[in-house]
Write a protein that holds these residues in place. Structure first.
Motif, short mmCIF file in Angstrom:
data_model
loop_
_atom_site.label_atom_id
_atom_site.label_comp_id
_atom_site.label_asym_id
_atom_site.label_seq_id
_atom_site.Cartn_x
_atom_site.Cartn_y
_atom_site.Cartn_z
N VAL A 13 10.57 4.07 23.22
CA VAL A 13 10.57 2.70 23.76
C VAL A 13 11.43 2.63 25.02
CG1 VAL A 13 11.36 0.34 23.29
CG2 VAL A 13 10.05 1.58 21.57
N ILE A 14 12.57 3.28 25.01
CA ILE A 14 13.45 3.27 26.18
C ILE A 14 12.78 4.00 27.34
CG2 ILE A 14 15.65 4.08 27.10
CD1 ILE A 14 16.77 3.61 24.22
N GLU A 15 12.15 5.14 27.07
CA GLU A 15 11.44 5.87 28.12
C GLU A 15 10.31 5.02 28.71
OE1 GLU A 15 10.33 9.42 26.05
OE2 GLU A 15 12.28 10.36 26.39
N GLN A 16 9.62 4.28 27.87
CA GLN A 16 8.55 3.39 28.35
C GLN A 16 9.15 2.28 29.22
OE1 GLN A 16 6.68 2.30 24.66
NE2 GLN A 16 5.30 4.05 24.69
N GLY A 17 10.31 1.76 28.81
CA GLY A 17 10.99 0.74 29.61
C GLY A 17 11.37 1.27 30.98
N ILE A 18 11.84 2.51 31.03
CA ILE A 18 12.20 3.13 32.31
C ILE A 18 10.96 3.28 33.19
CG2 ILE A 18 13.04 5.26 33.38
CD1 ILE A 18 14.88 5.54 30.85
N ALA A 19 9.84 3.66 32.59
CA ALA A 19 8.59 3.80 33.34
C ALA A 19 8.12 2.46 33.89
CB ALA A 19 7.51 4.42 32.45
N VAL A 20 8.26 1.41 33.10
CA VAL A 20 7.87 0.07 33.56
C VAL A 20 8.73 -0.36 34.75
CG1 VAL A 20 7.85 -2.38 32.93
CG2 VAL A 20 6.88 -0.68 31.38
N VAL A 21 10.02 -0.10 34.67
CA VAL A 21 10.91 -0.44 35.79
C VAL A 21 10.49 0.36 37.02
CG1 VAL A 21 13.27 -0.28 36.65
CG2 VAL A 21 12.85 -1.14 34.35
N GLY A 22 10.14 1.63 36.84
CA GLY A 22 9.68 2.44 37.96
C GLY A 22 8.43 1.87 38.60
N GLU A 23 7.51 1.38 37.78
CA GLU A 23 6.29 0.75 38.31
C GLU A 23 6.61 -0.52 39.09
OE1 GLU A 23 3.68 0.17 34.99
OE2 GLU A 23 3.40 2.31 34.67
#
Length: 83
Positions: free
Chosen positions: A59-69
């Motif tokens: 979930v945290i990794e997905q959150g980081i990816a969303v912020v990157g997007e």
């Protein structure tokens, strides 16, 4: 990055840095502790944390990816762009 997006970019970078720090802490600590002003430290059950840890990290990794997007949508593709 447009100057009008400066504040939004700064907030997203703070969010990304927090999530990265959290991910690092989850990888290095053996227990998670809840701290509140009204209570002393309360350890969360280590057996539950151990079972939840892979999903928490995901979930945290997905959150980081969303912020990157979101950063990319504002024209920030590298940390140099955000500086």
């Amino acid at each position: 990055m447009k100057l009008e997006n400066f504040h939004a970019v700064a907030e997203l970078i703070k969010e990304r840095d927090y999530l990265l720090g959290l991910l690092i802490r989850l990888g290095s600590e053996t227990k998670i502790t809840i701290k509140t002003p009204m209570q002393s430290n309360q350890d969360i059950r280590s057996d539950l944390v151990e079972r939840m840890l892979p999903e928490l990290k995901l979930v945290i990794e997905q959150g980081i990816a969303v912020v990157g997007e979101k950063l990319a949508a504002l024209g920030v593709t590298t940390d140099k762009d955000a500086a």
